[in-house]
Design a protein around this motif. Structure first.
Motif, PDB file in Angstrom:
ATOM      1  N   PHE A  13      10.222  10.171  -0.826  1.00 40.17           N
ATOM      2  CA  PHE A  13       9.816   8.878  -0.264  1.00 40.17           C
ATOM      3  C   PHE A  13      10.678   7.728  -0.772  1.00 40.17           C
ATOM      4  N   THR A  14      11.518   7.978  -1.769  1.00 45.23           N
ATOM      5  CA  THR A  14      12.349   6.922  -2.330  1.00 45.23           C
ATOM      6  C   THR A  14      13.301   6.372  -1.271  1.00 45.23           C
ATOM      7  N   GLY A  15      13.388   5.071  -1.209  1.00 45.99           N
ATOM      8  CA  GLY A  15      14.280   4.430  -0.249  1.00 45.99           C
ATOM      9  C   GLY A  15      13.647   4.211   1.110  1.00 45.99           C
ATOM     10  N   MET A  16      12.392   4.630   1.262  1.00 48.59           N
ATOM     11  CA  MET A  16      11.707   4.443   2.542  1.00 48.59           C
ATOM     12  C   MET A  16      11.489   2.952   2.779  1.00 48.59           C
ATOM     13  N   GLY A  40      -3.079   6.105  -5.133  1.00 47.63           N
ATOM     14  CA  GLY A  40      -1.879   6.898  -5.414  1.00 47.63           C
ATOM     15  C   GLY A  40      -2.064   7.769  -6.634  1.00 47.63           C
ATOM     16  N   PHE A  41      -2.716   7.220  -7.668  1.00 46.63           N
ATOM     17  CA  PHE A  41      -3.040   8.002  -8.866  1.00 46.63           C
ATOM     18  C   PHE A  41      -3.953   9.166  -8.490  1.00 46.63           C
ATOM     19  N   MET A  42      -4.972   8.871  -7.657  1.00 48.99           N
ATOM     20  CA  MET A  42      -5.909   9.918  -7.251  1.00 48.99           C
ATOM     21  C   MET A  42      -5.206  10.986  -6.424  1.00 48.99           C
ATOM     22  N   LEU A  43      -4.327  10.578  -5.517  1.00 42.83           N
ATOM     23  CA  LEU A  43      -3.563  11.549  -4.730  1.00 42.83           C
ATOM     24  C   LEU A  43      -2.757  12.456  -5.651  1.00 42.83           C
ATOM     25  N   ALA A  44      -2.089  11.875  -6.627  1.00 38.46           N
ATOM     26  CA  ALA A  44      -1.264  12.659  -7.545  1.00 38.46           C
ATOM     27  C   ALA A  44      -2.101  13.637  -8.360  1.00 38.46           C
ATOM     28  N   SER A  87       0.821  -1.213   0.000  1.00 37.17           N
ATOM     29  CA  SER A  87       0.000   0.000   0.000  1.00 37.17           C
ATOM     30  C   SER A  87       0.852   1.258   0.000  1.00 37.17           C
ATOM     31  N   LEU A  88       1.812   1.334   0.918  1.00 36.48           N
ATOM     32  CA  LEU A  88       2.665   2.525   0.971  1.00 36.48           C
ATOM     33  C   LEU A  88       3.516   2.654  -0.282  1.00 36.48           C
ATOM     34  N   GLY A  89       3.945   1.517  -0.808  1.00 39.85           N
ATOM     35  CA  GLY A  89       4.726   1.562  -2.040  1.00 39.85           C
ATOM     36  C   GLY A  89       3.913   2.092  -3.207  1.00 39.85           C
ATOM     37  N   ALA A  90       2.661   1.630  -3.330  1.00 40.57           N
ATOM     38  CA  ALA A  90       1.828   2.057  -4.460  1.00 40.57           C
ATOM     39  C   ALA A  90       1.390   3.509  -4.336  1.00 40.57           C
ATOM     40  N   ILE A  91       1.137   3.963  -3.116  1.00 39.25           N
ATOM     41  CA  ILE A  91       0.639   5.326  -2.935  1.00 39.25           C
ATOM     42  C   ILE A  91       1.764   6.352  -2.959  1.00 39.25           C
ATOM     43  N   LEU A  92       2.855   6.091  -2.257  1.00 39.49           N
ATOM     44  CA  LEU A  92       3.885   7.109  -2.088  1.00 39.49           C
ATOM     45  C   LEU A  92       5.197   6.803  -2.804  1.00 39.49           C
ATOM     46  N   ILE A  93       5.774   5.639  -2.533  1.00 39.74           N
ATOM     47  CA  ILE A  93       7.138   5.374  -2.978  1.00 39.74           C
ATOM     48  C   ILE A  93       7.206   5.127  -4.478  1.00 39.74           C
ATOM     49  N   ASN A  94       6.371   4.236  -4.982  1.00 40.00           N
ATOM     50  CA  ASN A  94       6.353   3.914  -6.409  1.00 40.00           C
ATOM     51  C   ASN A  94       5.062   4.398  -7.052  1.00 40.00           C
ATOM     52  N   ASN A  95       4.699   5.627  -6.788  1.00 36.33           N
ATOM     53  CA  ASN A  95       3.486   6.215  -7.344  1.00 36.33           C
ATOM     54  C   ASN A  95       3.510   6.087  -8.867  1.00 36.33           C
ATOM     55  N   PHE A  96       2.386   5.649  -9.437  1.00 39.41           N
ATOM     56  CA  PHE A  96       2.340   5.404 -10.876  1.00 39.41           C
ATOM     57  C   PHE A  96       2.643   6.658 -11.687  1.00 39.41           C
ATOM     58  N   ILE A  97       2.218   7.813 -11.205  1.00 42.95           N
ATOM     59  CA  ILE A  97       2.447   9.058 -11.949  1.00 42.95           C
ATOM     60  C   ILE A  97       3.858   9.588 -11.714  1.00 42.95           C
TER      61      ILE A  97
END
Length: 196
Positions: free
Chosen positions: A190-193, A146-150, A11-21
């Motif tokens: 967020f990279t490397g978190m 994560g897309f929606m957040l972006a 979840s954290l990876g998809a939303i913040l770290i590896n955000n699709f956008i």
């Protein structure tokens, strides 16, 4: 406990770290096209989240059938595209009937969810990462969030930019690209978190 950690990490990876956008640069067409108003950005984000979540669930089941018959190497991408196209048609019919104002605000970008590479990317990444059913659905839904957040963050920045002063040469699309770049830089924090 291990499953919960896995889901939290996904979840954290998809939303913040590896955000699709901002990290994977997938789905930039609707991101740039529908992000002029926060209302339409929220609608697009919800539609993409719904399609990503359901596409992840259905694609997992279809992929099991394809693997069983040894057709996964040949028909996987085609089957995933058909699933996504069907789901987008359902969302389009629902919005046209229930929320016509959002349907008209999303315009051409709503059918383009079918070709949104973020939606196809999430189902292909589920297969590539060997996610089980629960992990696949979690990754699909949180990838959509994560897309929606972006897109909502970007839309709010673009709404504020209408009242900002900047050089004439940056008017329109150039200032949007600069803003998107700055948001992507912020998400690089967020990279490397690590979760655990």
């Amino acid at each position: 406990m291990e499953m919960l950690q896995s889901l939290l990490s996904i979840s954290l990876g998809a939303i913040l770290i590896n955000n699709f956008i901002f990290s994977q640069f997938l789905g930039c067409c609707p991101f740039l096209g529908v992000s002029q108003k926060v209302d339409s950005a929220i609608g697009m984000g919800l539609a993409v989240t719904f399609v990503m979540g359901l596409a992840s669930a259905l694609s997992y089941v279809v992929n099991l059938v394809l693997i069983h018959f040894g057709l996964d190497q040949y028909l996987q991408t085609l089957a995933f595209i058909l699933i996504i196209a069907s789901l987008v048609q359902l969302v389009e019919m629902f919005l046209k009937k229930s929320i016509p104002s959002l349907y008209s605000a999303l315009g051409i970008y709503l059918p383009l969810i079918t070709t949104n590479c973020a939606v196809l990317g999430v189902v292909l990444l589920n297969v590539q990462n060997n996610h089980n059913f629960i992990q696949s659905v979690c990754y699909g839904i949180t990838g959509g969030l994560g897309f929606m957040l972006a897109i909502v963050l970007f839309a709010s920045v673009r709404e504020r930019l209408q009242f900002a002063e900047y050089p004439k040469s940056f008017e329109g699309f150039p200032i949007a690209l600069v803003s998107a770049g700055l948001l992507a830089l912020a998400f690089m924090g967020f990279t490397g978190m690590k979760i655990w």
